[in-house]
Design a protein around this motif. Structure first.
Motif, short mmCIF file in Angstrom:
data_model
loop_
_atom_site.label_atom_id
_atom_site.label_comp_id
_atom_site.label_asym_id
_atom_site.label_seq_id
_atom_site.Cartn_x
_atom_site.Cartn_y
_atom_site.Cartn_z
N ALA A 52 0.83 -1.21 0.00
CA ALA A 52 0.00 0.00 0.00
C ALA A 52 0.86 1.25 0.00
CB ALA A 52 -0.93 -0.01 1.21
N LEU A 78 -8.01 -1.19 5.30
CA LEU A 78 -7.13 -1.18 4.12
C LEU A 78 -7.89 -1.60 2.88
CD1 LEU A 78 -4.34 -0.85 2.87
CD2 LEU A 78 -3.80 -3.19 3.59
N CYS A 89 -9.89 1.25 1.48
CA CYS A 89 -9.01 2.23 0.82
C CYS A 89 -8.60 1.77 -0.58
CB CYS A 89 -7.77 2.48 1.67
SG CYS A 89 -8.11 3.33 3.21
N CYS A 90 -8.38 0.48 -0.73
CA CYS A 90 -8.00 -0.05 -2.04
C CYS A 90 -9.10 0.16 -3.08
CB CYS A 90 -7.67 -1.54 -1.93
SG CYS A 90 -6.13 -1.90 -1.05
N SER A 101 -9.03 3.74 -4.12
CA SER A 101 -7.92 4.03 -5.03
C SER A 101 -8.23 3.59 -6.45
CB SER A 101 -6.64 3.35 -4.55
OG SER A 101 -6.16 3.94 -3.36
N TYR A 106 -3.97 7.60 0.55
CA TYR A 106 -2.56 7.49 0.90
C TYR A 106 -2.31 7.79 2.38
CZ TYR A 106 -2.14 7.59 -4.16
OH TYR A 106 -2.28 7.31 -5.50
N TYR A 121 -2.86 4.57 4.06
CA TYR A 121 -1.82 3.58 3.79
C TYR A 121 -0.59 3.77 4.67
CZ TYR A 121 -4.48 2.64 -0.52
OH TYR A 121 -5.47 2.32 -1.42
N ALA A 146 0.29 0.59 7.47
CA ALA A 146 1.43 -0.30 7.26
C ALA A 146 2.37 -0.38 8.47
CB ALA A 146 2.20 0.09 6.00
#
Length: 529
Positions: free
Chosen positions: A63, A133, A136-137, A140, A167, A170, A174
């Protein structure tokens, strides 16, 4: 190593809250054995015991590759002839992207990081690391469409800002996830991998830009945009099988799920004592509940957490104010320094390649030197190089001087990515408390992104031919700021190497000075400071 051999087995540690009252019942006896095992566990044995923790920490860093790719991609387009002709204007027989539009396009990533980072605290604690996550993907994937099919620079700017919201999530998720699934022996390397992911993203972006530099059609910038669809698709497929953070599961009173998560993260043939690990996580959470009234953004600035938040903010902020914007503008900087477009892009690729090597070298360095030592020496060398770049520009106009400045920028990048770049993520993942880690990293991300906005506005005006046209003289500005930051680092950055999260909680509670963290013996200094 001394830190690894040090075993803290005090019978009773009394914790004093802000009002001066003792919180009852917290002991280290319950975690003495597992704490001893954590200190004695070597790196390679840790890899054998936690192979899937290594894999999933690296997987979540994909990510961050997206964040590094996007930030580097847009700024590299400013030196791309086809992009200049499509979205720029003619100035002195050469197409350029105006400074205001450079500012607007560059705003997408930092503005997105500010809003996204501050917004991620609640969903991270409510839904966990995996589901947040995944959402968020999906976000994106949608806004890459807007960037790819942009017909004007305004539409592209909107796509960058809206897409950039993910972002911020991300770069918080992480390091938070990596620090919560790995043992002490792997914590430094896996959290530092966040920086490696940034560098990989920058390297791929530079390679893409260099590969299409000779194209004069719209595909010169559309192909790199299309590559951004790869990362979220890979992540969405893998997240179906990823284990959730055991620390988050314990906070949700899901002990059985936390046990299953630890079983997935560890090796069946070299498995540590899972029940002891669960006790350590529970005891760490209990200790932090005693020290913190509640897990909120405001709590990050109260009492003991204020110092931890200050350290986290500064080590991340220094990345921006200490010269990192020059990496993002590497191609543009090289071109403005006098190199032709082809040489500028080749130097840009070399710049990120050296950053990749530097980040990899930071891993063995962390095994032999402390976080504080690596960070401080890196700052010292980087400050010197920035001043040298500035002084060389006083003799600009000579080809040798231009190449010397470009080479020094590569050396600066190498040192940065070997020290300050990766160690930053290790420090913020270690000095923040586990209950406030997501929010602390969110705050630090927002602050550095805010600083990035300032330099996103300033850099085009500093470097553009039709504006200040500073060239290498920008080294004086960043060098002076780095010198001030170096003084702060010496007095405020503590040594967190070789300490469990529980030990770090106690060290901060006792207000141990930063320079004494490494030598402080919790067994001998058993009285509350």
């Amino acid at each position: 190593m001394a830190e690894e051999k040090r075993v803290q087995t005090t019978d009773q540690v009394s914790i004093v809250d802000e009002a001066g009252k003792k919180a009852e019942g917290h002991t280290l006896n319950a975690t003495a054995d597992i704490t001893k095992s954590e200190h004695e566990l070597g790196f390679f044995m840790a890899v054998k015991q936690y192979p899937m923790a290594v894999f999933w920490a690296m997987f979540f860093c994909i990510a961050v590759i997206m964040a590094g790719f996007d930030a580097q991609l847009v700024t590299s387009f400013y030196a791309l002839p086809s992009f200049q002709q499509r979205f720029g204007y003619l100035y002195q027989d050469k197409y350029i992207i105006s400074a205001p539009w450079q500012t607007g396009l560059g705003m997408g990533n930092p503005i997105g990081q500010i809003v996204g980072a501050l917004a991620c605290g609640w969903p991270l604690e409510k839904f966990g690391r995996k589901k947040t996550l995944a959402a968020c993907c999906v976000w994106s994937v949608g806004f890459v469409f807007m960037q790819f099919f942009s017909t004007s620079i305004g539409m592209l700017c909107a796509g960058e800002i809206l897409g950039g919201l993910a972002y911020g999530f991300y770069v918080v998720i992480a390091p938070t996830y990596a620090s919560e699934i790995c043992p002490l022996a792997l914590r430094g390397v896996l959290t530092a991998s966040v920086n490696l992911a940034f560098v990989i993203g920058q390297f791929i972006a530079q390679g893409c830009a260099a590969g299409v530099e000779s194209r004069l059609d719209e595909w010169a910038y559309k192909i790199p945009f299309a590559i951004q669809w790869i990362w979220p698709v890979v992540l969405l497929a893998g997240l179906l099988f990823a284990p959730e953070s055991p620390y988050w599961l314990i906070r949700q009173n899901r002990k059985d799920d936390a046990r299953k998560s630890l079983l997935k993260l560890t090796s069946a043939s070299h498995r540590p004592d899972i029940e002891s690990l669960l006790v350590m996580i529970e005891e760490t959470d209990l200790l932090e509940r005693e020290l913190e009234a509640q897990a909120s953004y405001l709590e990050c600035f109260r009492g003991l957490n204020l110092r931890r938040t200050e350290i986290s903010i500064m080590v991340y902020l220094i990345q921006v104010i200490g010269g990192n914007p020059l990496i993002g503008y590497a191609n543009f900087f090289f071109e403005q320094a006098g190199l032709d477009a082809s040489d500028a892009f080749n130097m840009g690729v070399g710049n990120t390649a050296m950053g990749f090597v530097g980040t990899c070298l930071s891993w063995p360095l962390m095994s032999h030197f402390g976080r504080r030592t690596i960070y401080n020496y890196g700052m010292l060398l980087m400050t010197i190089i920035l001043f040298v770049i500035g002084f060389l520009d006083l003799r600009s106009g000579m080809s040798a001087i231009t190449w010397a400045q470009a080479s020094l920028m590569d050396i600066w990048t190498f040192i940065y990515q070997m020290t300050v770049g990766p160690i930053c993520f290790v420090i913020i993942s270690e000095v923040s408390s586990t209950r406030l880690r997501g929010r602390t990293i969110a705050i630090t991300t927002a602050v550095q992104a805010l600083a990035s906005i300032v330099f996103t506005i300033a850099m085009p005006y500093m470097l553009s031919t039709d504006q200040a046209n500073w060239h290498g003289k920008a080294g004086f500005l960043f060098g002076a700021v780095s010198l001030v930051c170096l003084v702060w680092c010496w007095f405020r950055i503590p040594e967190s190497r070789g300490r469990t999260f529980e030990e770090l909680d106690i060290l901060f509670e006792r207000k141990v000075p930063a320079r004494k963290f490494a030598q402080y013996d919790l067994l001998e200094n058993h009285q509350v400071a």
